[in-house]
Structure formats: C-alpha cells, structure tokens
Design a protein around this motif. Sequence first.
Motif, PDB file in Angstrom:
ATOM      1  N   LYS A  98       0.822  -1.221   0.000  1.00 33.17           N
ATOM      2  CA  LYS A  98       0.000   0.000   0.000  1.00 33.17           C
ATOM      3  C   LYS A  98       0.853   1.267   0.000  1.00 33.17           C
ATOM      4  CE  LYS A  98      -1.943  -1.091   3.867  1.00 33.17           C
ATOM      5  NZ  LYS A  98      -1.229  -2.368   4.093  1.00 33.17           N
ATOM      6  N   THR A  99       1.798   1.315   0.930  1.00 33.15           N
ATOM      7  CA  THR A  99       2.634   2.510   1.023  1.00 33.15           C
ATOM      8  C   THR A  99       3.490   2.654  -0.230  1.00 33.15           C
ATOM      9  OG1 THR A  99       2.635   2.383   3.425  1.00 33.15           O
ATOM     10  CG2 THR A  99       4.395   3.666   2.420  1.00 33.15           C
ATOM     11  N   THR A 100       3.969   1.533  -0.747  1.00 32.19           N
ATOM     12  CA  THR A 100       4.768   1.546  -1.967  1.00 32.19           C
ATOM     13  C   THR A 100       3.998   2.219  -3.107  1.00 32.19           C
ATOM     14  OG1 THR A 100       5.820  -0.525  -1.288  1.00 32.19           O
ATOM     15  CG2 THR A 100       5.976   0.064  -3.627  1.00 32.19           C
ATOM     16  N   ILE A 153      -1.444  10.703   3.420  1.00 38.85           N
ATOM     17  CA  ILE A 153      -1.490  10.275   4.824  1.00 38.85           C
ATOM     18  C   ILE A 153      -1.390   8.759   4.876  1.00 38.85           C
ATOM     19  CG2 ILE A 153      -2.664  10.466   7.031  1.00 38.85           C
ATOM     20  CD1 ILE A 153      -4.376  12.685   5.956  1.00 38.85           C
ATOM     21  N   ASP A 154      -0.302   8.314   5.474  1.00 43.34           N
ATOM     22  CA  ASP A 154      -0.033   6.887   5.540  1.00 43.34           C
ATOM     23  C   ASP A 154      -0.511   6.335   6.883  1.00 43.34           C
ATOM     24  OD1 ASP A 154       1.428   5.390   3.418  1.00 43.34           O
ATOM     25  OD2 ASP A 154       2.379   4.499   5.181  1.00 43.34           O
ATOM     26  N   ASP A 155      -0.922   5.067   6.866  1.00 45.02           N
ATOM     27  CA  ASP A 155      -1.270   4.392   8.119  1.00 45.02           C
ATOM     28  C   ASP A 155      -2.435   5.024   8.850  1.00 45.02           C
ATOM     29  OD1 ASP A 155       0.214   2.125   8.451  1.00 45.02           O
ATOM     30  OD2 ASP A 155       1.983   3.211   9.145  1.00 45.02           O
ATOM     31  N   VAL A 156      -3.480   5.334   8.111  1.00 42.82           N
ATOM     32  CA  VAL A 156      -4.660   5.909   8.742  1.00 42.82           C
ATOM     33  C   VAL A 156      -5.319   4.856   9.630  1.00 42.82           C
ATOM     34  CG1 VAL A 156      -6.986   6.786   8.326  1.00 42.82           C
ATOM     35  CG2 VAL A 156      -5.075   7.584   6.924  1.00 42.82           C
ATOM     36  N   ILE A 185      -4.461   8.103   0.793  1.00 45.08           N
ATOM     37  CA  ILE A 185      -4.293   7.495   2.111  1.00 45.08           C
ATOM     38  C   ILE A 185      -4.035   5.994   1.992  1.00 45.08           C
ATOM     39  CG2 ILE A 185      -5.800   9.191   3.225  1.00 45.08           C
ATOM     40  CD1 ILE A 185      -7.890   7.023   3.518  1.00 45.08           C
ATOM     41  N   THR A 186      -3.394   5.469   3.005  1.00 45.27           N
ATOM     42  CA  THR A 186      -3.276   4.016   3.120  1.00 45.27           C
ATOM     43  C   THR A 186      -3.791   3.623   4.496  1.00 45.27           C
ATOM     44  OG1 THR A 186      -1.108   3.771   4.227  1.00 45.27           O
ATOM     45  CG2 THR A 186      -1.078   4.172   1.849  1.00 45.27           C
ATOM     46  N   THR A 187      -4.430   2.478   4.544  1.00 44.05           N
ATOM     47  CA  THR A 187      -4.903   1.988   5.842  1.00 44.05           C
ATOM     48  C   THR A 187      -4.988   0.471   5.824  1.00 44.05           C
ATOM     49  OG1 THR A 187      -6.668   2.090   7.496  1.00 44.05           O
ATOM     50  CG2 THR A 187      -7.365   2.207   5.207  1.00 44.05           C
TER      51      THR A 187
END
Length: 228
Positions: A98-100, A153-156, A185-187
């Motif tokens: 996801k973050t990638t 926004i990462d890791d929501v 966003i990623t979650t």
Amino acid sequence: MSDRCPYDLCDGSGLRYDAATNTSYDCRCRPQVVARRRARSLSAVIPRRYRDVSFDRPPVTEIEPRIVAEVRRFVARIDDHLDDGHGLWFLGPTGTGKTTLAMLVSKAAYDAGRSVAIYSLPRLLNEIRDMHRAERSHIELLDRLTRVDLLHIDDVGAERTTDWVLEELYSIVNARYEDRRSIVITTNILDRDALCEQITERTVSRLTEMCDELPLIGPDHRLERHIA
Ligand SMILES: Nc1ncnc2c1ncn2[C@@H]1O[C@H](COP(=O)(O)OP(=O)(O)OP(=O)(O)O)[C@@H](O)[C@H]1O
Ligand SMILES: [Mg+2]
Ligand SMILES: [Zn+2]
C-alpha cells in the motif's frame, strides 16, 4: 525530482527576467515554486525506503497487476486528478504494498512540480499536538496542510487518539474536501465501522467521496522476504 521549470520558461526559481526593462516578474510556475518550498519545510521528501519506487521494478512489478494498472492510469493524468481533487485510498493487510503504491503517486506529483506532503497519521497527529502549544505555527501548519497540492497520509487508523486531535484531522480533511484538494491514504483497517470508530465518521465519509478505493490482498511480503 528536479526543480526545473515545468514550462521551460525560467531557471526554476519561479522568476523571469526581462533584460530590456531590467525587471523581473513572476513565471507561470511561480505558484508551484512557492507551494513546493512550503511543502519542503514539511516533509515533502519521499522516505528513503521508497525513494526509488518505480513501475518497472520490484516490488511494484510483483503487486496485483490490475491495481498497479489503476495507479498507472491515475499517475498518467496526475495534474488533472490533483486539479479535480481526486485521490486514492489503498487498503489491505500489512505488507501488501500500500505505502509503496501511494509513494508512486506522491513521487509522480512531486515530479510534476506539484507540492506534496507525506505523513504517517500518527506523526501528523503528534505534530498537530506539539504545534498546538505555539499558536501561530499551529495555524501555519494547518494552513500548509490544507493548501498543499497532494496530502499523502499513511497508516490511517493506526492509532486511537484524543477527540480534539481528531477534530483537527477532521478540519484538515474537510478544508481539503471543500477546496477540492487531493488526498492519498493508506490503511489496513478494512472494516468501515472500525475506521469510523478510529477517526470519526465525518472524516471517513469525506475521504470516501474524495478517494477511489484500491484493495490490496495477499500475504505479508515483509515476512515472506524474511523467510526466504
Ligand atoms: N506484492 C509484493 N510482492 C513483493 N514484495 C512486496 C509486495 N508488496 C510489498 N512488498 C514489499 O513488502 C514490504 C512492505 O511494503 P509496503 O510498505 O508498501 O506495505 P504496506 O502495505 O504499506 O504495509 P503496512 O500496512 O504494514 O504499512 C516492502 O519491502 C515492499 O517492497
Ligand atoms: Mg504502509
Ligand atoms: Zn518557471
């Protein structure tokens, strides 16, 4: 990540010089230069681990091709999407890329000369909390977070926080929603109710409207690599 003038008109400074009248004037790219400077003082720089992410290389070449194709399509029209306030929402279990993929989007925006701010949500909330003590810089921070072309926004949902911090998060998301400014966003919270519980329903509702959802599934590739 060059600082060239996207229109090839100035030297990248955002200012042009007219020799005939010996005056300088704003280049078309000036707003972007200003926005970029503003964002730099935040955390526009891609974290080291993700700095070399590319569609041509692993791990992106190993991620679900249909999802990667969606990201590729988004990135191909990054300016339009940013202008329209469209974003992406990557969701899935831990270690699925996801973050990638989100970094690919941020990088594309940055390379297009747009201003980008990247935060993990826990860090963003901490920053808001710290800034709150110094009234003026607090307002400046919120202002910048609202105005940057892309807020990543990462890791929501990674952390439950206090109500007033959630209220600040809501006001950032809402301001961007009203101004039609993109959020990525990623979650790894897959359950909508659980996410609402974490970051409030009003915030989730806006994010849902602003972002296309891209689900990632599969095993934790960090673990896999470790075992291999
Ligand atoms: N489909 C994949 N194939 C191979 N390696 C992958 C794949 N997806 C991710 N990786 C690798 O796994 C690690 C984690 O990737 P990433 O940080 O993008 O995961 P994430 O989904 O954001 O995880 P988390 O939810 O824990 O933040 C990285 O080293 C990445 O290169
Ligand atoms: Mg991640
Ligand atoms: Zn220029």
